[in-house]
Design an enzyme around this catalytic site. Structure first.
Site, mmCIF file in Angstrom:
data_model
loop_
_atom_site.group_PDB
_atom_site.id
_atom_site.type_symbol
_atom_site.label_atom_id
_atom_site.label_comp_id
_atom_site.label_asym_id
_atom_site.label_seq_id
_atom_site.Cartn_x
_atom_site.Cartn_y
_atom_site.Cartn_z
ATOM 1 N N GLU A 129 88.187 24.065 49.730
ATOM 2 C CA GLU A 129 86.689 23.985 50.026
ATOM 3 C C GLU A 129 85.829 23.861 48.875
ATOM 4 O O GLU A 129 85.973 24.253 47.629
ATOM 5 C CB GLU A 129 86.264 25.533 50.709
ATOM 6 N N PHE A 130 84.840 22.930 48.820
ATOM 7 C CA PHE A 130 84.090 22.603 47.991
ATOM 8 C C PHE A 130 82.995 23.597 47.360
ATOM 9 O O PHE A 130 82.867 23.622 45.954
ATOM 10 C CB PHE A 130 83.057 21.261 48.367
ATOM 11 N N HIS A 222 76.261 0.977 43.934
ATOM 12 C CA HIS A 222 77.324 0.058 44.172
ATOM 13 C C HIS A 222 76.607 -1.463 44.168
ATOM 14 O O HIS A 222 77.197 -2.228 43.884
ATOM 15 C CB HIS A 222 78.028 0.108 45.600
ATOM 16 N N GLU A 260 70.111 -7.134 56.962
ATOM 17 C CA GLU A 260 71.583 -6.882 57.625
ATOM 18 C C GLU A 260 71.562 -7.341 59.014
ATOM 19 O O GLU A 260 70.206 -7.080 59.738
ATOM 20 C CB GLU A 260 72.027 -5.427 57.587
ATOM 21 N N ASP A 279 66.576 4.774 51.913
ATOM 22 C CA ASP A 279 67.819 4.387 51.675
ATOM 23 C C ASP A 279 68.032 3.267 50.679
ATOM 24 O O ASP A 279 69.096 3.147 50.027
ATOM 25 C CB ASP A 279 68.549 4.177 52.910
ATOM 26 N N HIS A 284 68.434 0.687 45.325
ATOM 27 C CA HIS A 284 68.943 -0.662 45.483
ATOM 28 C C HIS A 284 67.985 -1.922 45.089
ATOM 29 O O HIS A 284 68.193 -2.685 44.319
ATOM 30 C CB HIS A 284 69.532 -1.120 46.913
ATOM 31 N N LYS A 376 67.624 -3.411 59.129
ATOM 32 C CA LYS A 376 68.988 -3.636 59.905
ATOM 33 C C LYS A 376 68.489 -4.399 61.267
ATOM 34 O O LYS A 376 67.478 -4.451 61.696
ATOM 35 C CB LYS A 376 69.533 -2.239 60.390
#
Length: 533
Positions: A129-130, A222, A260, A279, A284, A376
């Site tokens: 468990e974290f 990323h 997207e 987000d 980004h 989106k």
């Protein structure tokens, strides 16, 4: 960002040429690069989607390229009692499916047994468990003296676990390293979202930096792992034709798009807490803005690059509600409404689209608007940057049939196609001075051998090398959130309304009106001629 890559523009060796074993059993390394130093990679959240879809495919690709040392070890930590063999088998099945579905991100479009076996032998599972101290005591025992003491802790977990994991790693003594950097390293990779606003980002930074040094923290984005994003610096600074005009005297405006066609894809519960603006914009899209707007660093040293990016963040004028448009997709040609998605409230006001007008108030960019948009269920999938040059004087053409001149636009295509294009004007054939708009383009696939790339390979490799160039620094994270805090926490009555748009469209009409206020228009998402502006 490693700078040991070949300087030649010739294609890299084919993948199968890099799969030959070296004497110790690991695949041979890609030309011009050396394997990362031996280390243990500890993945918290080993059973999660991020590990299966991104981390393991990236590690596999690094193994194929011979960029992982033979002393590499991977420990997966997750709640749930599983055997190491079960974990390996699950990852293998996921990789096989991923290779079949996304051939372009894998060498030869299929798993190589030699490379997979090399990775599989280094996989070890540990249930824990974290938020349980016992997990970290057992982890310390497992680490022991492995891999010369070098350890990378990867937090592939929900944001609520960032603080407790780093705190327990620190209290267990697992983040201790030589203050002079001469001994084994201990590093922590933290995924986004890094905070949800300025206050939470500051709190998170303060907490983790009480247990680790800034040099040990790798805040990952990323987007910055994509070759086409990194190439922005090369296009700008390696070509004499661009840098002299890369300023307000010649550039009219910049558009940055990340659109997207997919919806939330079963992630409604997460998206309800985040939305398109949080987000994508302060991380980004702001990162892409920095790559376009930063001043030339004096080297590719990590701090030289990050200092120049920090200067851009410092120069961004705080956004107001009048600078942004929020949208949410309703039922349309591309599918059902966002509110009909699983785990989404029927009266949800979460934006699935965000557009913003950003000003960088410094000597180079004063008066040049940067228009950002993301969403989106839009008409097309594009991640690209379009740099529009100022219009030339029209007076020369006043007595000709020419009634307008299409502006020159340099477009850097990041996803799904990779390359650049330039829109400019020429005389059409015939005896009359008539102007026609044409486009010159370059595609990476026409010049370079395609490289398997998930987007995490460079980031993982750089982390093991200790290169923080492509990772975000604490001050830049906070400055980015500060720039949008007035939108997230507006004064009374100033909250941004969420506008409707049809799934499969180009976004809400209010986003078009935002640019129309400045006498400009968005570039079209759908194929065809760009919109005139």
């Amino acid at each position: 960002m490693s700078t040991t890559q070949p300087t030649s523009a010739s294609p890299n060796p084919p993948a199968n040429a890099r799969l030959a074993s070296h004497p110790h059993g690991a695949p041979s390394s890609a030309a011009g690069k050396h394997p990362a130093p031996p280390c243990t990679l500890v993945i918290f959240g080993a059973g999660g989607d991020l590990t299966k879809r991104l981390l393991m495919p990236a590690l596999y690709n690094l193994a194929v390229d011979g960029l992982l040392d033979d002393g590499m070890k991977i420990i997966g930590v997750n709640h749930g009692e599983h055997e190491t063999g079960q974990w390996r088998e699950g990852l293998h099945d996921a990789l096989q499916k991923f290779a079949a579905d996304k051939a372009s991100t894998f060498h030869a479009g299929k798993l190589d047994d030699h490379a997979w076996n090399w990775v599989a032998q280094r996989l070890h599972y540990m249930a824990g468990e974290f938020e349980d101290d016992d997990t970290y005591q057992r982890l310390a025992q497992q680490l022991g003296g492995d891999a010369q003491g070098n350890v990378v802790f990867y937090l592939a977990v929900g944001a609520r676990f960032f603080k407790p994991i780093v705190e327990r790693l620190g209290k267990a003594g697992l983040l201790k390293q030589d203050a002079n950097g001469g001994g084994p390293f201990r590093r922590v990779v933290i995924e986004k979202p890094f905070g949800a606003d300025l206050a939470s980002a500051r709190d998170l930074n303060q907490h983790i930096l009480s247990f680790a040094d800034e040099s040990q923290i790798y805040r990952i984005d990323h987007f910055l792992g994509k070759d086409t994003v990194q190439s922005i610096l090369a296009i700008r600074f390696a070509n004499a034709m661009f840098e002299p005009i890369w300023r307000r005297e010649y550039i009219d405006s910049v558009q940055i798009t990340a659109s997207e066609v997919i919806g939330v894809e079963g992630r409604g519960r997460f998206y309800e807490q985040t939305g398109a603006f949080r987000d994508m914009v302060p991380n980004h899209l702001f990162q892409l803005l920095c790559m376009v707007a930063m001043e030339p660093p004096n080297s590719f040293d990590a701090e030289a690059v990050r200092n120049k990016k920090a200067e851009v963040f410092d120069a961004i004028k705080p956004l107001t509600p009048g600078d942004v448009v929020f949208g949410q997709y309703g039922t349309g040609p591309a599918g059902v409404a966002y509110r009909d998605e699983p785990d989404v409230a029927k009266d949800s006001q979460t934006p699935t689209y965000a557009a913003a007008r950003v000003h960088v108030d410094n000597w180079r960019w004063a008066g040049v608007p940067f228009y950002l948009r993301t969403g989106k269920r839009l008409a097309a999938r594009h991640t690209e940057i379009s740099v529009q040059l100022r219009r030339v004087p029209f007076r020369l053409f006043r007595d000709t049939p020419v009634d307008a001149l299409t502006p020159n636009v340099l477009t850097l295509r990041i996803d799904p196609t990779h390359g650049t294009s330039f829109d400019f004007n020429v005389k059409t054939p015939g005896p009359v001075m008539q102007i026609g708009a044409v486009q010159s383009s370059f595609d990476y696939d026409d010049f370079f051998t395609e490289q398997a790339n998930i987007g995490y390979e460079t980031l993982l490799y750089d982390c093991m090398l200790g290169d923080q160039t492509l990772f975000q620094r604490a001050d830049s994270i906070e400055t980015a959130w500060a720039a949008v805090d007035g939108v997230l926490h507006p004064g009374d009555g100033a909250a941004v309304r969420v506008q409707a748009y049809a799934a499969g469209s180009e976004g809400p009409a209010e986003a078009e009106a935002l640019l129309a206020q400045d006498g400009r228009a968005w570039r079209a998402l759908t194929p065809g001629e760009p919109k005139k502006s």
